[in-house]
Design a protein around this motif. Sequence first.
Motif, mmCIF file in Angstrom:
data_model
loop_
_atom_site.group_PDB
_atom_site.id
_atom_site.type_symbol
_atom_site.label_atom_id
_atom_site.label_comp_id
_atom_site.label_asym_id
_atom_site.label_seq_id
_atom_site.Cartn_x
_atom_site.Cartn_y
_atom_site.Cartn_z
ATOM 1 N N GLY A 91 53.850 13.222 -26.923
ATOM 2 C CA GLY A 91 55.220 13.029 -26.458
ATOM 3 C C GLY A 91 55.674 13.992 -25.394
ATOM 4 N N ASP A 92 54.736 14.710 -24.752
ATOM 5 C CA ASP A 92 55.134 15.620 -23.670
ATOM 6 C C ASP A 92 54.352 15.334 -22.387
ATOM 7 N N GLU A 93 53.925 14.088 -22.247
ATOM 8 C CA GLU A 93 53.135 13.715 -21.080
ATOM 9 C C GLU A 93 53.897 13.930 -19.774
ATOM 10 N N CYS A 94 55.157 13.522 -19.735
ATOM 11 C CA CYS A 94 55.919 13.588 -18.484
ATOM 12 C C CYS A 94 56.129 15.028 -18.029
ATOM 13 N N THR A 95 56.510 15.905 -18.961
ATOM 14 C CA THR A 95 56.701 17.298 -18.574
ATOM 15 C C THR A 95 55.371 17.935 -18.188
ATOM 16 N N THR A 96 54.288 17.510 -18.832
ATOM 17 C CA THR A 96 52.966 18.026 -18.480
ATOM 18 C C THR A 96 52.602 17.625 -17.056
ATOM 19 N N ILE A 97 52.767 16.350 -16.723
ATOM 20 C CA ILE A 97 52.453 15.880 -15.376
ATOM 21 C C ILE A 97 53.367 16.547 -14.351
ATOM 22 N N ASP A 98 54.632 16.747 -14.716
ATOM 23 C CA ASP A 98 55.557 17.413 -13.801
ATOM 24 C C ASP A 98 55.087 18.831 -13.496
ATOM 25 N N ARG A 99 54.595 19.532 -14.514
ATOM 26 C CA ARG A 99 54.062 20.886 -14.290
ATOM 27 C C ARG A 99 52.825 20.839 -13.394
ATOM 28 N N LEU A 100 52.001 19.826 -13.584
ATOM 29 C CA LEU A 100 50.801 19.704 -12.746
ATOM 30 C C LEU A 100 51.171 19.493 -11.283
ATOM 31 N N HIS A 101 52.225 18.708 -11.033
ATOM 32 C CA HIS A 101 52.679 18.521 -9.657
ATOM 33 C C HIS A 101 53.111 19.859 -9.049
ATOM 34 N N LYS A 102 53.822 20.657 -9.831
ATOM 35 C CA LYS A 102 54.268 21.960 -9.321
ATOM 36 C C LYS A 102 53.081 22.876 -9.044
ATOM 37 N N LEU A 103 52.006 22.685 -9.817
ATOM 38 C CA LEU A 103 50.830 23.549 -9.667
ATOM 39 C C LEU A 103 49.895 23.069 -8.565
ATOM 40 N N TYR A 104 49.670 21.750 -8.491
ATOM 41 C CA TYR A 104 48.645 21.215 -7.592
ATOM 42 C C TYR A 104 49.194 20.472 -6.373
ATOM 43 N N GLY A 105 50.448 20.028 -6.428
ATOM 44 C CA GLY A 105 50.988 19.300 -5.274
ATOM 45 C C GLY A 105 51.436 17.893 -5.620
ATOM 46 N N PRO A 106 51.819 17.102 -4.610
ATOM 47 C CA PRO A 106 52.426 15.785 -4.841
ATOM 48 C C PRO A 106 51.452 14.701 -5.284
ATOM 49 N N VAL A 107 50.151 14.912 -5.071
ATOM 50 C CA VAL A 107 49.151 13.916 -5.474
ATOM 51 C C VAL A 107 48.160 14.602 -6.401
ATOM 52 N N ILE A 108 48.095 14.140 -7.666
ATOM 53 C CA ILE A 108 47.237 14.811 -8.640
ATOM 54 C C ILE A 108 46.388 13.798 -9.393
ATOM 55 N N ARG A 109 45.278 14.283 -9.867
ATOM 56 C CA ARG A 109 44.355 13.462 -10.644
ATOM 57 C C ARG A 109 44.549 13.787 -12.121
ATOM 58 N N ILE A 110 44.807 12.757 -12.939
ATOM 59 C CA ILE A 110 45.024 12.994 -14.368
ATOM 60 C C ILE A 110 43.951 12.316 -15.217
ATOM 61 N N GLY A 111 42.970 11.709 -14.589
ATOM 62 C CA GLY A 111 41.870 11.080 -15.308
ATOM 63 C C GLY A 111 40.741 10.781 -14.342
ATOM 64 N N PRO A 112 39.576 10.390 -14.840
ATOM 65 C CA PRO A 112 38.461 10.076 -13.946
ATOM 66 C C PRO A 112 38.819 9.028 -12.899
ATOM 67 N N ASN A 113 39.732 8.126 -13.229
ATOM 68 C CA ASN A 113 40.060 7.051 -12.292
ATOM 69 C C ASN A 113 41.567 6.854 -12.169
ATOM 70 N N GLU A 114 42.355 7.916 -12.399
ATOM 71 C CA GLU A 114 43.810 7.752 -12.333
ATOM 72 C C GLU A 114 44.470 8.899 -11.585
ATOM 73 N N VAL A 115 45.435 8.514 -10.746
ATOM 74 C CA VAL A 115 46.163 9.447 -9.901
ATOM 75 C C VAL A 115 47.657 9.207 -10.080
ATOM 76 N N VAL A 116 48.432 10.283 -10.053
ATOM 77 C CA VAL A 116 49.894 10.186 -10.093
ATOM 78 C C VAL A 116 50.450 10.880 -8.856
ATOM 79 N N ILE A 117 51.481 10.275 -8.274
ATOM 80 C CA ILE A 117 52.096 10.783 -7.047
ATOM 81 C C ILE A 117 53.556 11.113 -7.337
ATOM 82 N N SER A 118 54.055 12.207 -6.777
ATOM 83 C CA SER A 118 55.456 12.575 -6.956
ATOM 84 C C SER A 118 56.284 12.340 -5.703
#
Length: 494
Positions: free
Chosen positions: A59-86
Motif C-alpha cells: 500500500g505504499d507503491e505511489c510514495t515509493t515511486i515518487d521517491r524514486l523519481h526524486k532520486l533518479y529523475g522523471p523517467v524510471i524503471r520499476i521492473g524488467p519491462n516497465e517504466v514510469v514517467i513523472s
Amino acid sequence: MAVRFLPDLGVIGLLSTTAIGLLTTVLVYRFFFDGLRGVPGPYICRLTSLWIWYRSYSGDECTTIDRLHKLYGPVIRIGPNEVVISDGAALAPIYVEKGGFMKAPCYSNFDIEGHSTIFSTLDPAHRSVRSKAVVPAFSMTSIRSGQDRIEECVAKLVARLESDAARSRTLSQQSGRSQPVNVLNLTRSLALDAVSSYLFGQSFEGISEKGDRMSANLFVDTLVAVGRFFFLPNQVFLAFELARERFWPDQEVNESAKKVDDFAATLVQGEQGDASLYQARLLKAGISAHEVEVQCKDLIFAGTDSTGTTLATMIWHLAKRPDIYKLLREEVAGADAKDIFYNPQSLRVLDAVVLEGLRVAMANPTRFPRTVPPQGFNFDSNGKQYFLPGGTQVGLQVYTLHLNPTVFPEPLAFKPERWLEDPSPDMQRDYIPFGMGARQCIARNLATTELFLAVRAIARSNVLEGAQAVGEKIEMMEWFNSKIVGEKIELLWQ
C-alpha cells in the motif's frame, strides 16, 4: 545389506553450472544489452518485478515511486519491462494522440465473472459495441434531463447527515465524549443510490439503511482490496484469487456480494420499458443478460468507491477550512437568490472546491499502464532522450502528478483558491482525476454532477456549521483504487 544410492556429482555439477550460466546471462543482458538499460532505477528492478509488486501489496507503491523519481529523475524503471514517467508532457502521446497506447494486460485482472467490462477490456472493438450503446446516458444533456433523480438522492443524504450531526452533538454534550459520524459510509451510500437511480431506474436505497455500514460496502471493499494485486500477471492473479476464495472465505463479504448480485439480477428481469436505462441500452445492443449484470456491478463498484471517497474527502476538508466553507455558502446563497434553475458548475468557488477535492482525493492514485506500440516510443524530458522499445509497459501515476510541488505549491494542502486564480498550463495538463484520452472514465460527467449537486446542497443546509474533522489527515492504502484506512472519514459535532 542396505544399498545406498549416491547422487551423481557430475549431474549436480552440470545443473549448478547451467543455472549459474543462465543467471549470469540474464544479468549481463539486463545490465548491458536490453532495450531499457539506459533507463535509471533500482538495480533489483532490472531483474524482477517482485519488489514493486510487494510495494503495491503493502500500500505504499505511489510514495515509493515518487521517491524514486526524486532520486533518479522523471523517467524510471520499476521492473524488467516497465517504466514510469513523472513529466506531464508524456500524457498526450501515451494516452491521447492517435487514440493512445493500448491498455496493459494487467487490466484484464479486473474482469468480472469471465466478462471483460467497459473498463477492463483490452480489445477496442469489444469495448466499442458496449460503450457506444451507453455513452448517450453519460452526456451532460441526458444527465441534466434526469438530474431530479440525483437531487432526490442528495436530499436524502443531507437529511441523513443533519440527523447524524444532531445525534453526534447531543450525545457528545450528554456524555462528554466524542461521538463522530463516518461520512464515508454516507457518501458511498449517496454515490450508489445516485448511480442506480439515474442509470438503472431503481435505487439501491443505501442511504435509508440503518447502521454504520451500507450493506454493499463489503462488496466494494473486497474489489478495492483486489487492487493490491492489480499489476500481477493474469495467471498469477487468478491463482491468488482462487486461493483466497477457497482458503479464506468470508461469510459477511459473501452476504454483501449476494445482495449486490440480487439487485443486479432484478435490473435485467422482465420488460425494459425505459429504453434510456443503462441495462436496456446494453440488452438492445445484443449483450447477454449475464454480462449486462456484470457491467451493472462494475458500475456499482466504480461509482460507489470513487465518487463516495472523493465527496467524503471534500466534506472533511471543508470542515477544516471554514473560510472556504463560508465563501461557498455565500456564493450558493447569492446564486439561489437570483435564479433557482442555474447550472451549479457555473459557480466559481463551488467549481474550485470540486476541482481541488478531486485533486487531493485521488480515488485512483497509481499509474495507468499502457503498452508501447511495436515501433517504440521516443520521449524527450529535460533535454534527455529516452527510447522505450515496443512492448514496454509505460504510464504516469496520478499521485506524482497531483502532488507535484512545482505544479501545485503546497500540494498536500486543500486549497481551492489555487483554481480561483488563473490555473497554469501545467496545472491543467497534469490534472487527471478521471484519466484521459479515449479510455478515460466513461462516467466522469455523472460523477462530477453528483459532486457539484451534493456540495451545493451541503452548503445550502449549513450542516457543516460547527463540524470538526477527526484526525490530522486522511490515510490511504495506495492500491489501484485507494483504500481509506479503517474505512472511515469522520466528522464530530460538539
